[in-house]
Motif scaffolding. Structure first.
Motif, PDB file in Angstrom:
ATOM      1  N   GLY A  27       0.835  -1.185   0.000  1.00 42.66           N
ATOM      2  CA  GLY A  27       0.000   0.000   0.000  1.00 42.66           C
ATOM      3  C   GLY A  27       0.872   1.237   0.000  1.00 42.66           C
ATOM      4  N   LYS A  28       0.287   2.382   0.282  1.00 41.29           N
ATOM      5  CA  LYS A  28       1.042   3.635   0.287  1.00 41.29           C
ATOM      6  C   LYS A  28       2.149   3.621   1.336  1.00 41.29           C
ATOM      7  N   ASP A  29       1.805   3.209   2.556  1.00 44.33           N
ATOM      8  CA  ASP A  29       2.778   3.213   3.648  1.00 44.33           C
ATOM      9  C   ASP A  29       3.124   1.820   4.165  1.00 44.33           C
ATOM     10  N   ILE A  30       2.143   0.914   4.131  1.00 45.26           N
ATOM     11  CA  ILE A  30       2.327  -0.444   4.639  1.00 45.26           C
ATOM     12  C   ILE A  30       1.644  -1.424   3.688  1.00 45.26           C
ATOM     13  N   TYR A  31       1.863  -2.706   3.923  1.00 43.14           N
ATOM     14  CA  TYR A  31       1.155  -3.709   3.136  1.00 43.14           C
ATOM     15  C   TYR A  31      -0.326  -3.682   3.504  1.00 43.14           C
ATOM     16  N   VAL A  32      -1.159  -4.050   2.537  1.00 45.74           N
ATOM     17  CA  VAL A  32      -2.610  -4.072   2.742  1.00 45.74           C
ATOM     18  C   VAL A  32      -3.171  -5.408   2.244  1.00 45.74           C
ATOM     19  N   ILE A  33      -4.331  -5.760   2.769  1.00 47.40           N
ATOM     20  CA  ILE A  33      -5.018  -6.990   2.374  1.00 47.40           C
ATOM     21  C   ILE A  33      -6.341  -6.624   1.736  1.00 47.40           C
ATOM     22  N   LYS A  34      -6.568  -7.124   0.530  1.00 43.18           N
ATOM     23  CA  LYS A  34      -7.832  -6.881  -0.169  1.00 43.18           C
ATOM     24  C   LYS A  34      -8.863  -7.887   0.354  1.00 43.18           C
ATOM     25  N   PRO A  35      -9.891  -7.424   1.070  1.00 45.24           N
ATOM     26  CA  PRO A  35     -10.863  -8.328   1.690  1.00 45.24           C
ATOM     27  C   PRO A  35     -11.557  -9.275   0.713  1.00 45.24           C
ATOM     28  N   SER A  36     -11.789  -8.834  -0.504  1.00 42.74           N
ATOM     29  CA  SER A  36     -12.495  -9.689  -1.465  1.00 42.74           C
ATOM     30  C   SER A  36     -11.659 -10.886  -1.908  1.00 42.74           C
ATOM     31  N   LEU A  37     -10.364 -10.856  -1.661  1.00 41.12           N
ATOM     32  CA  LEU A  37      -9.490 -11.970  -2.029  1.00 41.12           C
ATOM     33  C   LEU A  37      -9.006 -12.778  -0.829  1.00 41.12           C
ATOM     34  N   CYS A  38      -9.182 -12.252   0.368  1.00 45.29           N
ATOM     35  CA  CYS A  38      -8.684 -12.921   1.573  1.00 45.29           C
ATOM     36  C   CYS A  38      -9.651 -14.004   2.037  1.00 45.29           C
ATOM     37  N   THR A  39      -9.146 -15.234   2.098  1.00 42.01           N
ATOM     38  CA  THR A  39      -9.936 -16.355   2.616  1.00 42.01           C
ATOM     39  C   THR A  39      -9.325 -16.894   3.898  1.00 42.01           C
ATOM     40  N   GLU A  40      -8.388 -16.154   4.494  1.00 39.79           N
ATOM     41  CA  GLU A  40      -7.648 -16.615   5.661  1.00 39.79           C
ATOM     42  C   GLU A  40      -6.983 -17.962   5.368  1.00 39.79           C
ATOM     43  N   CYS A  41      -6.658 -18.184   4.114  1.00 40.19           N
ATOM     44  CA  CYS A  41      -6.013 -19.402   3.607  1.00 40.19           C
ATOM     45  C   CYS A  41      -6.914 -20.632   3.650  1.00 40.19           C
ATOM     46  N   VAL A  42      -8.216 -20.447   3.924  1.00 40.32           N
ATOM     47  CA  VAL A  42      -9.161 -21.556   3.869  1.00 40.32           C
ATOM     48  C   VAL A  42      -9.088 -22.161   2.463  1.00 40.32           C
ATOM     49  N   GLY A  43      -9.004 -23.477   2.404  1.00 40.79           N
ATOM     50  CA  GLY A  43      -8.890 -24.181   1.138  1.00 40.79           C
ATOM     51  C   GLY A  43      -7.449 -24.439   0.728  1.00 40.79           C
ATOM     52  N   HIS A  44      -6.524 -23.707   1.331  1.00 41.22           N
ATOM     53  CA  HIS A  44      -5.105 -23.862   1.014  1.00 41.22           C
ATOM     54  C   HIS A  44      -4.312 -24.402   2.201  1.00 41.22           C
ATOM     55  N   HIS A  45      -4.516 -23.813   3.378  1.00 40.83           N
ATOM     56  CA  HIS A  45      -3.737 -24.134   4.576  1.00 40.83           C
ATOM     57  C   HIS A  45      -4.652 -24.147   5.794  1.00 40.83           C
ATOM     58  N   ASP A  46      -4.157 -24.740   6.882  1.00 43.62           N
ATOM     59  CA  ASP A  46      -4.926 -24.785   8.130  1.00 43.62           C
ATOM     60  C   ASP A  46      -4.964 -23.446   8.858  1.00 43.62           C
ATOM     61  N   LYS A  47      -3.921 -22.639   8.656  1.00 44.30           N
ATOM     62  CA  LYS A  47      -3.820 -21.345   9.327  1.00 44.30           C
ATOM     63  C   LYS A  47      -3.444 -20.284   8.304  1.00 44.30           C
ATOM     64  N   PRO A  48      -3.841 -19.026   8.553  1.00 45.99           N
ATOM     65  CA  PRO A  48      -3.427 -17.948   7.650  1.00 45.99           C
ATOM     66  C   PRO A  48      -1.900 -17.849   7.611  1.00 45.99           C
ATOM     67  N   GLN A  49      -1.340 -18.025   6.450  1.00 48.53           N
ATOM     68  CA  GLN A  49       0.108 -18.052   6.316  1.00 48.53           C
ATOM     69  C   GLN A  49       0.756 -16.697   6.590  1.00 48.53           C
ATOM     70  N   CYS A  50       0.066 -15.609   6.266  1.00 49.52           N
ATOM     71  CA  CYS A  50       0.630 -14.287   6.540  1.00 49.52           C
ATOM     72  C   CYS A  50       0.829 -14.089   8.039  1.00 49.52           C
ATOM     73  N   MET A  51      -0.131 -14.562   8.833  1.00 49.02           N
ATOM     74  CA  MET A  51      -0.022 -14.443  10.284  1.00 49.02           C
ATOM     75  C   MET A  51       1.105 -15.320  10.816  1.00 49.02           C
ATOM     76  N   GLU A  52       1.299 -16.462  10.196  1.00 40.31           N
ATOM     77  CA  GLU A  52       2.343 -17.392  10.626  1.00 40.31           C
ATOM     78  C   GLU A  52       3.740 -16.806  10.430  1.00 40.31           C
ATOM     79  N   VAL A  53       3.944 -16.052   9.362  1.00 37.07           N
ATOM     80  CA  VAL A  53       5.288 -15.558   9.051  1.00 37.07           C
ATOM     81  C   VAL A  53       5.561 -14.129   9.519  1.00 37.07           C
TER      82      VAL A  53
END
Length: 81
Positions: A27-53
């Motif tokens: 984003g302009k100053d920090i990273y941002v998450i687009k809500p329409s694309l965020c699934t909290e990694c449901v369907g891919h991983h057990d936990k949100p990978q961004c939070m893990e790292v």
């Protein structure tokens, strides 16, 4: 529930490549998450990978975009089709 990145973000760039849906971008100053694309990694991983790292724990649930597991899975199936 979509996730959100707080202003504690240090722009370390570790979250963006971990997102399987491409929901995270610089984003302009920090990273941002687009809500329409965020699934909290449901369907891919057990936990949100961004939070893990995230080294500063600046990613949390976005109170303005509350979704249950069924909604997140439905969003996931729409994104992969």
């Amino acid at each position: 529930m979509a996730l959100i990145i707080s202003d504690e973000c240090i722009n370390c760039d570790v979250c963006e490549p971990e997102c399987p849906n491409g929901a995270i971008s610089q984003g302009k100053d920090i990273y941002v998450i687009k809500p329409s694309l965020c699934t909290e990694c449901v369907g891919h991983h057990d936990k949100p990978q961004c939070m893990e790292v995230c080294p500063v724990d600046c990613i949390s649930i976005d109170p303005d975009h509350i979704e249950d597991q069924a909604d997140l899975y439905k969003k996931y199936t729409q994104l992969i089709s």
